[in-house]
Design an enzyme around this catalytic site. Structure first.
Site, PDB file in Angstrom:
ATOM      1  N   GLU A 146      10.657 -14.178 -37.429  1.00 23.40           N
ATOM      2  CA  GLU A 146       9.786 -14.635 -36.352  1.00 23.40           C
ATOM      3  C   GLU A 146      10.492 -15.680 -35.499  1.00 23.40           C
ATOM      4  O   GLU A 146      11.271 -16.492 -35.996  1.00 23.40           O
ATOM      5  CB  GLU A 146       8.500 -15.221 -36.929  1.00 23.40           C
ATOM      6  CG  GLU A 146       7.620 -14.145 -37.528  1.00 23.40           C
ATOM      7  CD  GLU A 146       6.192 -14.605 -37.746  1.00 23.40           C
ATOM      8  OE1 GLU A 146       5.304 -13.757 -37.731  1.00 23.40           O
ATOM      9  OE2 GLU A 146       5.957 -15.811 -37.932  1.00 23.40           O
TER      10      GLU A 146
ATOM     11  N   CYS B  62      11.685 -21.837 -30.647  1.00 17.76           N
ATOM     12  CA  CYS B  62      11.679 -22.274 -32.039  1.00 17.76           C
ATOM     13  C   CYS B  62      12.334 -21.150 -32.838  1.00 17.76           C
ATOM     14  O   CYS B  62      11.757 -20.070 -32.972  1.00 17.76           O
ATOM     15  CB  CYS B  62      10.229 -22.516 -32.460  1.00 17.76           C
ATOM     16  SG  CYS B  62      10.046 -22.992 -34.176  1.00 17.76           S
TER      17      CYS B  62
ATOM     18  N   CYS C  45      12.173 -18.388 -46.867  1.00 14.73           N
ATOM     19  CA  CYS C  45      12.652 -19.734 -47.176  1.00 14.73           C
ATOM     20  C   CYS C  45      12.491 -19.996 -48.663  1.00 14.73           C
ATOM     21  O   CYS C  45      11.452 -19.665 -49.244  1.00 14.73           O
ATOM     22  CB  CYS C  45      11.841 -20.766 -46.389  1.00 14.73           C
ATOM     23  SG  CYS C  45      12.430 -22.463 -46.612  1.00 14.73           S
TER      24      CYS C  45
ATOM     25  N   CYS D  88       7.604 -25.339 -49.948  1.00  9.79           N
ATOM     26  CA  CYS D  88       6.735 -26.489 -49.662  1.00  9.79           C
ATOM     27  C   CYS D  88       5.284 -25.991 -49.736  1.00  9.79           C
ATOM     28  O   CYS D  88       4.957 -24.904 -49.265  1.00  9.79           O
ATOM     29  CB  CYS D  88       7.036 -27.056 -48.280  1.00  9.79           C
ATOM     30  SG  CYS D  88       8.750 -27.629 -48.131  1.00  9.79           S
TER      31      CYS D  88
ATOM     32  N   CYS E 290       3.257 -24.797 -46.456  1.00 10.67           N
ATOM     33  CA  CYS E 290       3.937 -23.983 -45.440  1.00 10.67           C
ATOM     34  C   CYS E 290       3.877 -22.499 -45.787  1.00 10.67           C
ATOM     35  O   CYS E 290       4.195 -22.088 -46.908  1.00 10.67           O
ATOM     36  CB  CYS E 290       5.396 -24.435 -45.326  1.00 10.67           C
ATOM     37  SG  CYS E 290       6.333 -23.470 -44.118  1.00 10.67           S
TER      38      CYS E 290
ATOM     39  N   CYS F  99       3.641 -24.632 -36.186  1.00  5.70           N
ATOM     40  CA  CYS F  99       4.466 -25.117 -37.293  1.00  5.70           C
ATOM     41  C   CYS F  99       3.868 -24.692 -38.619  1.00  5.70           C
ATOM     42  O   CYS F  99       2.677 -24.900 -38.862  1.00  5.70           O
ATOM     43  CB  CYS F  99       4.534 -26.628 -37.303  1.00  5.70           C
ATOM     44  SG  CYS F  99       5.084 -27.346 -35.784  1.00  5.70           S
TER      45      CYS F  99
HETATM   46  N1  SAH Z   1      12.733 -26.073 -43.213  1.00  7.78           N
HETATM   47  C1  SAH Z   1      12.903 -26.925 -42.077  1.00  7.78           C
HETATM   48  C2  SAH Z   1      12.616 -26.217 -40.774  1.00  7.78           C
HETATM   49  C3  SAH Z   1      11.159 -25.814 -40.577  1.00  7.78           C
HETATM   50  S1  SAH Z   1      10.486 -26.882 -39.411  1.00  7.78           S
HETATM   51  C4  SAH Z   1      12.047 -28.163 -42.244  1.00  7.78           C
HETATM   52  O1  SAH Z   1      11.248 -28.203 -43.168  1.00  7.78           O
HETATM   53  O2  SAH Z   1      12.194 -29.113 -41.498  1.00  7.78           O
HETATM   54  C5  SAH Z   1       8.805 -26.583 -39.516  1.00  7.78           C
HETATM   55  C6  SAH Z   1       8.035 -27.868 -39.511  1.00  7.78           C
HETATM   56  O3  SAH Z   1       6.639 -27.569 -39.641  1.00  7.78           O
HETATM   57  C7  SAH Z   1       8.433 -28.710 -40.691  1.00  7.78           C
HETATM   58  O4  SAH Z   1       8.365 -30.069 -40.376  1.00  7.78           O
HETATM   59  C8  SAH Z   1       7.338 -28.327 -41.655  1.00  7.78           C
HETATM   60  O5  SAH Z   1       7.206 -29.232 -42.687  1.00  7.78           O
HETATM   61  C9  SAH Z   1       6.131 -28.253 -40.748  1.00  7.78           C
HETATM   62  N2  SAH Z   1       5.013 -27.512 -41.328  1.00  7.78           N
HETATM   63  C10 SAH Z   1       5.058 -26.623 -42.343  1.00  7.78           C
HETATM   64  N3  SAH Z   1       3.832 -26.172 -42.623  1.00  7.78           N
HETATM   65  C11 SAH Z   1       2.987 -26.785 -41.761  1.00  7.78           C
HETATM   66  C12 SAH Z   1       1.582 -26.706 -41.542  1.00  7.78           C
HETATM   67  N4  SAH Z   1       0.824 -25.899 -42.244  1.00  7.78           N
HETATM   68  N5  SAH Z   1       1.055 -27.478 -40.564  1.00  7.78           N
HETATM   69  C13 SAH Z   1       1.841 -28.274 -39.796  1.00  7.78           C
HETATM   70  N6  SAH Z   1       3.170 -28.368 -39.955  1.00  7.78           N
HETATM   71  C14 SAH Z   1       3.727 -27.630 -40.934  1.00  7.78           C
END
Ligand code: SAH
Length: 339
Positions: free
Chosen positions: A91, A104, A111, A115, A118, A330
């Protein structure tokens, strides 16, 4: 996924390549222009090349994906499902404003970081992307919007610092071949031991963003399982050295999860952690995903958190994600599509 894709190669590399084929050096410049400016998808399209040579090169891959699906949110954010040469899907998101077009990009298929909040991590990990597969995402969005891409954020699927070499190569190509300023490129990471110092060695002028999301170690490990292998104190120390080495401030991203990490005490603790640091905090109100039942805090709560940081003289902004309605915000990107 082939090493010999032409996309992602520099002018010098393309010039070597055409010369290896017995062609004059200036064809390298032509090839560079057709790949990066004219968006050629096959060598066949490059009409300035001799017919016979084009026919001989028919099977040479360029490295472009195809758009398998596109959805457009009411705020004009566009989410793309791209099919790569080996059939895998990723995506990519295009986020337009009056002055900017931000892409983006994904750096991995899936991944492995898992987390808790996510969506990408829920589907597991398939493989790293090649540099050209990252560059392709930016060209694809530019073509679809018929507009120049001004900014690129590595905030799509995947953990960029688990694929550092391809990410750095893509950063250099986006800068030198596509023409996007380094200061308009952001690499976001959850933090991988030893990788931030290695990135600093590259002396790039990009923005480094850290997905912090917690103000203390216990809370961080609860949200980000990999956090256990990289204590906050080490992560922050590496970030301080990164600032010294590159003279670029580091951005910290902090998702706000109601009742989990969003109290004024958490904000105080965060302010302590980041004291005396050239930094910027981006607060990201949580975007809902179906697998977990976290909640987004209400507006008052978000603003109260922001005020505590402001009082502590920490630069802070709230990032309400775009593209929420198209599941393009995000944390909402995933490999397994139902639509
Ligand atoms: N793996 C890298 C790149 C992904 S960036 C990283 O973690 O930085 C995507 C961003 O969106 C990260 O800051 C991630 O933590 C955030 N994110 C993930 N799930 C989310 C959610 N449900 N709501 C808002 N932000 C989220």
């Amino acid at each position: 996924m082939t090493e010999s894709a032409l996309l992602g190669k520099s002018l010098a590399e393309l010039t070597d390549w055409v010369q290896d084929q017995g062609q004059p050096a200036y064809r390298g410049k032509q090839l560079h222009q057709w790949l990066y400016q004219k968006g050629a998808r096959s060598l066949h399209e490059i009409t300035v090349f001799p017919k016979q040579w084009r026919a001989a090169l028919e099977d040479q891959p360029i490295g472009r994906s195809t758009i398998a699906h596109r959805s457009i949110a009411p705020d004009e954010t566009r989410k793309y499902l791209l099919r790569l040469a080996d059939g895998e899907m990723i995506e990519t998101v295009g986020i337009p404003t009056a002055k900017r077009l931000t892409v983006c990009v994904s750096s991995q298929i899936g991944c492995p970081m898992a987390c808790d909040f996510c969506a990408t991590g829920k589907g597991g990990f398939t493989r790293n992307l090649e540099a050209y597969e990252i560059v392709d995402q930016v060209l694809t969005v530019a073509e679809d919007f018929e507009r120049r891409v001004s900014h690129v954020v590595f905030m799509g699927m995947g953990e960029p610092l688990l694929n550092r070499e391809a990410v750095v190569k893509a950063v250099k190509s986006l800068n030198q071949d596509v023409g996007i300023g380094q200061r308009c490129l952001t690499v976001s990471t959850v933090g991988i031991p030893k990788q931030i110092p290695l990135l600093a060695e590259e002396k790039l002028q990009i923005t480094l963003a850290i997905s912090l999301h917690a103000s203390n170690q216990t809370l961080r490990e609860q949200l980000i399982p990999s956090g256990g292998g990289y204590p906050l104190s080490d992560l922050i120390a590496d970030c301080r050295k990164y600032v010294e080495r590159t003279h670029r401030r580091v951005t910290f991203e902090y998702i706000l999860l109601a009742g989990v990490n969003d109290t004024p005490d958490h904000a105080e603790e965060l302010a302590q952690l980041l004291r005396g640091f050239q930094t910027h905090v981006n607060l990201i109100p949580y975007n809902p995903i179906s697998e977990v039942d976290y909640q987004r805090p209400d507006k008052n709560r978000i603003e109260a958190f922001q005020s505590v940081l402001e009082d502590a003289k920490i630069a802070v902004s709230i990032r309400y994600s775009r593209g929420l309605e198209a599941d393009a915000a995000c944390g909402q990107l995933r490999v397994n599509q139902t639509q």
